[in-house]
Write an enzyme that holds these catalytic residues in place. Structure first.
Site, PDB file in Angstrom:
ATOM      1  N   LYS A  54     -14.577  23.690  12.920  1.00 22.70           N
ATOM      2  CA  LYS A  54     -15.109  24.234  12.037  1.00 22.70           C
ATOM      3  C   LYS A  54     -13.540  24.863  10.597  1.00 22.70           C
ATOM      4  O   LYS A  54     -14.484  24.383  10.043  1.00 22.70           O
ATOM      5  CB  LYS A  54     -15.630  26.189  11.653  1.00 22.70           C
ATOM      6  N   GLN A  98     -19.259  34.433  14.884  1.00 25.82           N
ATOM      7  CA  GLN A  98     -19.317  34.398  15.784  1.00 25.82           C
ATOM      8  C   GLN A  98     -20.140  34.822  16.646  1.00 25.82           C
ATOM      9  O   GLN A  98     -19.365  34.903  16.940  1.00 25.82           O
ATOM     10  CB  GLN A  98     -18.024  32.795  16.135  1.00 25.82           C
ATOM     11  N   ASP A 123     -25.382  29.444   8.248  1.00 25.13           N
ATOM     12  CA  ASP A 123     -25.976  29.727   9.630  1.00 25.13           C
ATOM     13  C   ASP A 123     -26.656  29.397   9.184  1.00 25.13           C
ATOM     14  O   ASP A 123     -28.001  28.755  10.001  1.00 25.13           O
ATOM     15  CB  ASP A 123     -25.328  30.551  10.635  1.00 25.13           C
TER      16      ASP A 123
END
Length: 933
Positions: A54, A98, A123
């Protein structure tokens, strides 16, 4: 044989497009750099791999990437605090946590992901974003990355989704459920399957579009798939494989070899959905950055305006104010483009606004800048505050312009004395008016505390110097701590002023010790007084030091009202926290016996003053009766000080309204006082250029200037003011003419606002308009904002908007380098109409001292009556042929001006026979304030 949908290739195309888009935006917004932050708990290697992927993608596109790595021992609250810090960081536009969390203590993952601000939840896992997606609000929310990537892959096939049968195998909140929602809102007929679905093979065989995210390796076989279907495999599973070096290989939830013989399109594993997830994460972040860059700057605000329920006759101000239900201040802040971390709420209806707004919006263009002033008023006032608020209500609620009003905070002295509050009036007010007129957020109390701390230190220092030897004084000023003596930073400032080079306290010579330790203040030169925010005539002269413990060190002094403190003027003229700290330190409180200025820095107190003022420096956010935003900040006197609200409030307002918006600020008293100081003092220090002047006039004040009877507060107006009298009015327009000319001397267009009263006749109003135009006004508008709110000032707002399109040839009245006497004379001649000035012996001595002390280049702040253009309050109209007497001159060096005293200026009002507080009480049932005016 199916065609391959390569997520690796398509995602690279998307990232390249995003990079080009970011570069394109930067051509017009050089500082545009979307920020992506990833919060990781612990050190799982698989998480590290994903984060590096990422990071690489983010930096490739041009994002600002931040990796917040937290230890596995962190508590749940610690993670929430980290997320909240990122929520409040304007440089971060996307946040992901995460998962899974590698922690030693239990942490609720749902709670943590839901703590992310919905607008930064790239997200797409926040309940708000999930709810919007489920309801079809595709523009208002952020979709999860994997489903968005899957949808992009389906679109790349060229097969239309509308009308197709779609089956999603899996119902997780990350992939399955949002994937079904996306397909549904693209008009597919969607079936969601899961581990308990019966006859799963039969269901999947009906699908034109099959998305599999079940987490079971190679579950879906070739005979489960409808011939020609599009197959999106979201699974990634590890299975044993002896042919591989690692002994295992990655496969999806679909048996790829069987499926590719049946499907028309299929994604591989790996290299299919995975890269698309990262690409969509970057896209969500860029989109969030774009929304943030466009929010509340130069775009149109979306404000919920508050409708008025007009009554006739107009009720009392407090009754009008109570009839309106204000918005919560959080709503006002959001509407004007302020971020949550830029506002500190003081209850539900007012907030402090951080100066960080100026950093965030530094590159945004300012809006138009308007100052409201007036003709020379009657003792009743002519409605400048009401006009300021009415104009802003008209511009905002009726013309739908971005507009901020910036007004002064009123003193509690007049509120409880004779004048009453200062929130405007009628249907043009700041609300809640009781909070506006009373403590607000405590700024005036902070000024009181800071001012009196300095006064206390002044007397204490004189006492200690008078009762100690040089060595004892020095020893106590620079004490030994833990076996070591050292100067504090503020003491080093004094060493520099005295030219003492050494920084070792033990190395000063006896002469240097004396110079450092003794300020040697001359009591006859003390100009610093104690203050209190109450009208109290018996504090106008007091004696301090009468206790036996003060050993006979008495002196006569006085109290001023708090808004007369130089610290109030410093607050109004400061441009930053650093600037305020410097101004506070530069305040001169007396001279020493050698004629040198003694400052707050010399007394060692300026740092503490800045600490007391650290919250007061932030402007206060409120609202008008019609829901338009208001900054309330600072309230300096308009005679011994400059009588304007703060530079900081104006600056923040000008950034928030954007290039096409407006900031309307008010200058105290008439144009000869407040407006002149606004231009020559406030605009000098702010660097802001005004676009228009609104000159408030009333028929009654102009009749007074035409020779009408004396107007006295609390006494009914004589008939000359309530009956038509065109002759008296025409004669009084000489004052209007002079004040219009005063404004035009600065090169700014003037719009006259005729504030009407019910006794004004059409002929009188038309005469005032005619005279204003003849005197050079850009326009003259009859206004009824007191009775009708913003609707009564729409014509004024339209005229002001047109005036702001005229070129502003703004210029100052004088150069700062001119001698103080000459600057004073320019103001007297050009603004007041005097033939010149006459300096008393005391005034001349003061001027000579100030020039010797290096203060010649400060601007002038004339302390003169507001009831006449001359020094004599009984002289009305536009007098000429007089000489302006200057009896004394004072210096507000920290604030940054010299103020000559024209006549006697009272800095402590007294209470009348019947103060306003006779009518003020509290309802013991509702706790509402009663009787405030």
């Amino acid at each position: 044989m199916a065609q391959l949908l390569s997520g690796k290739v398509i995602s690279q195309e998307i990232r390249s497009q995003l990079k080009g888009y970011v570069d394109q935006v930067r051509q017009t917004q050089p500082d545009f750099k979307p920020g992506l932050a990833i919060v990781q708990v612990g050190n799982r290697e698989d998480s590290n791999v994903y984060i590096r992927m990422k990071q690489k993608a983010a930096e490739e596109v041009g994002l600002d990437f931040r990796h917040m790595k937290l230890p596995p021992t962190i508590t749940q609250q610690g993670v929430l605090d980290a997320v909240e810090a990122l929520n409040n960081d304007p440089a971060i536009h996307g946040i992901i946590v995460q998962l899974p969390l590698d922690c030693s203590s239990p942490i609720d993952e749902h709670l943590v992901t839901n703590a992310i601000a919905p607008e930064k939840d790239v997200d797409g896992l926040h309940s708000v974003n999930a709810g919007k997606l489920s309801r079809g609000d595709l523009e208002g929310g952020i979709p999860p990355c994997t489903p968005r990537g899957c949808l992009e892959l389906i679109d790349r096939t060229g097969i239309p989704i509308e009308g197709k049968t779609a089956v999603v195998v899996g119902r997780s909140k990350i992939v399955g459920s949002p994937m079904a929602d996306l397909l549904k809102w693209r008009h597919a007929t969607v079936t969601t399957c899961h581990s308990r679905t019966k006859n799963l093979k039969d269901v999947t065989a009906q699908a034109d579009i099959l998305v599999v995210a079940i987490g079971k390796p190679q579950l879906v076989k070739g005979d489960w798939i409808k011939p020609g279907a599009v197959v999106i495999d979201c699974g990634i599973n590890s299975i044993p494989d002896d042919t591989k070096k690692s002994g295992k290989r990655l496969v999806g939830d679909v048996d790829f070899e069987e499926a590719k013989a049946v499907a028309s399109w299929i994604t591989p594993v790996p290299g299919g959905v995975g890269p698309m997830t990262v690409a969509m994460l970057i896209k969500n972040t860029v989109d969030s950055g774009i929304r943030s860059s466009q929010k509340g700057t130069d775009g149109q605000w979306h404000i919920r305006y508050l409708p008025l329920k007009l009554l006739s006759p107009v009720p009392s101000d407090i009754d009008v104010a109570k009839s309106q239900i204000p918005k919560n201040i959080e709503e006002v802040a959001k509407e004007t483009g302020l971020l949550p971390n830029e506002c500190d709420l003081y209850g539900k209806k007012k907030a402090k606004v951080s100066l960080d707004v100026l950093k965030r919006l530094a590159d945004k263009p300012n809006g138009k800048y308007i100052v409201v002033t007036g003709i020379t008023p009657t003792p009743l006032g002519e409605g400048k505050s009401t006009t300021t608020i009415g104009l802003c209500q008209a511009m905002g609620a009726h013309l739908h312009r971005n507009v901020f009003a910036c007004v002064r905070q009123p003193s509690q002295g007049p509120t409880f004395g004779i004048k009453g509050g200062a929130a405007g009036g009628g249907y043009s007010q700041v609300i809640p008016m009781e909070e506006f007129n009373l403590h607000l957020t405590g700024d005036i109390h902070a000024i009181t505390a800071a001012n009196n701390l300095l006064a206390a230190q002044l007397d204490a220092r004189m006492f200690h110097e008078a009762t100690q030897t040089d060595e004892a004084l020095y020893r106590r000023l620079v004490p030994e701590k833990r076996g070591k003596r050292q100067f504090s930073p503020i003491q080093i400032t004094r060493l520099e002023k005295l030219g003492i080079v050494t920084r070792d306290p033990s190395e000063l010579t006896p002469e240097e010790v004396t110079k450092f330790a003794r300020l040697d203040i001359d009591p006859a030169t003390i100009t610093w007084q104690r203050v209190i925010d109450t009208n109290d005539r018996f504090l106008r002269k007091i004696t301090v030091g009468q206790s036996p413990t003060e050993k006979g060190k008495t002196r006569e002094t006085q109290f001023d009202i708090t808004v007369a403190s130089e610290i109030m003027a410093v607050l109004a003229l400061t441009t930053s926290l650093q600037d305020m700290r410097e101004r506070l330190g530069n305040m001169v409180i007396a001279s020493d016996r050698c004629g040198q200025p003694v400052t707050a820095n010399d007394l060692g107190v300026s740092g503490a003053l800045a600490v007391l003022m650290k919250d007061a420096i932030q402007p206060n956010l409120m609202q008008t009766l019609e829901g338009t935003p208001v900054f309330v900040h600072a309230g300096p006197f308009a005679n011994i000080a400059h009588g304007n609200s703060s530079i900081l409030a104006d600056r923040i307002g000008l950034k928030l309204v954007g290039e096409n918006g407006f900031v309307v600020t008010e200058a105290g008293f008439g144009a000869d006082i407040g407006m002149e100081k606004f231009f020559n003092i406030k605009c000098r220090y702010s660097g802001l250029v005004p676009n228009a002047v609104v000159q408030v006039a009333t028929v009654r004040a102009l009749k007074m200037h035409g020779g009408g009877p004396t107007v006295t507060a609390g006494v009914p107006l004589p008939k000359e003011y309530t009956q038509e009298n065109l002759e008296l009015l025409a004669k009084g327009c000489s004052n209007l003419n002079k004040q219009i000319q005063n404004a035009r001397k600065f090169g700014v267009p003037v719009v006259v606002a005729v504030n009407t009263f019910e006794t004004d006749t059409p002929a009188e109003l038309q005469l005032v308009q005619q005279k204003a135009i003849e005197s050079g006004a850009f326009d003259a508008i009859v206004c009824q904002h007191w009775a009708k709110g913003g609707a009564g000032a729409v014509d004024l707002a339209t005229a002001v908007e047109r005036a702001c399109k005229e070129p502003s040839n703004f210029k100052f009245l004088y150069d700062l380098e001119l001698p103080l006497e000459q600057k004073m004379e320019i103001i007297a001649k050009e603004i007041y109409g005097a033939d010149g000035i006459e300096l008393s012996e005391t005034a001349q001595q003061r001027l000579d001292l100030f020039k010797k002390q290096g203060f010649n280049n400060l601007p002038i702040c004339m302390a003169k009556t507001h009831l006449s253009l001359s020094h004599d309050p009984s002289v009305k109209g536009a007098p000429t042929g007089f000489t302006l007497p200057i009896r004394d001159v004072r210096a507000s060096v920290g604030a940054g001006f010299i103020f000559p005293l024209v006549g006697t200026m009272s800095t402590m009002p007294g209470l009348p026979t019947r103060p306003c507080f006779y009518d003020i009480d509290i309802d013991l049932e509702t706790e509402e304030v009663l009787g405030l005016s």
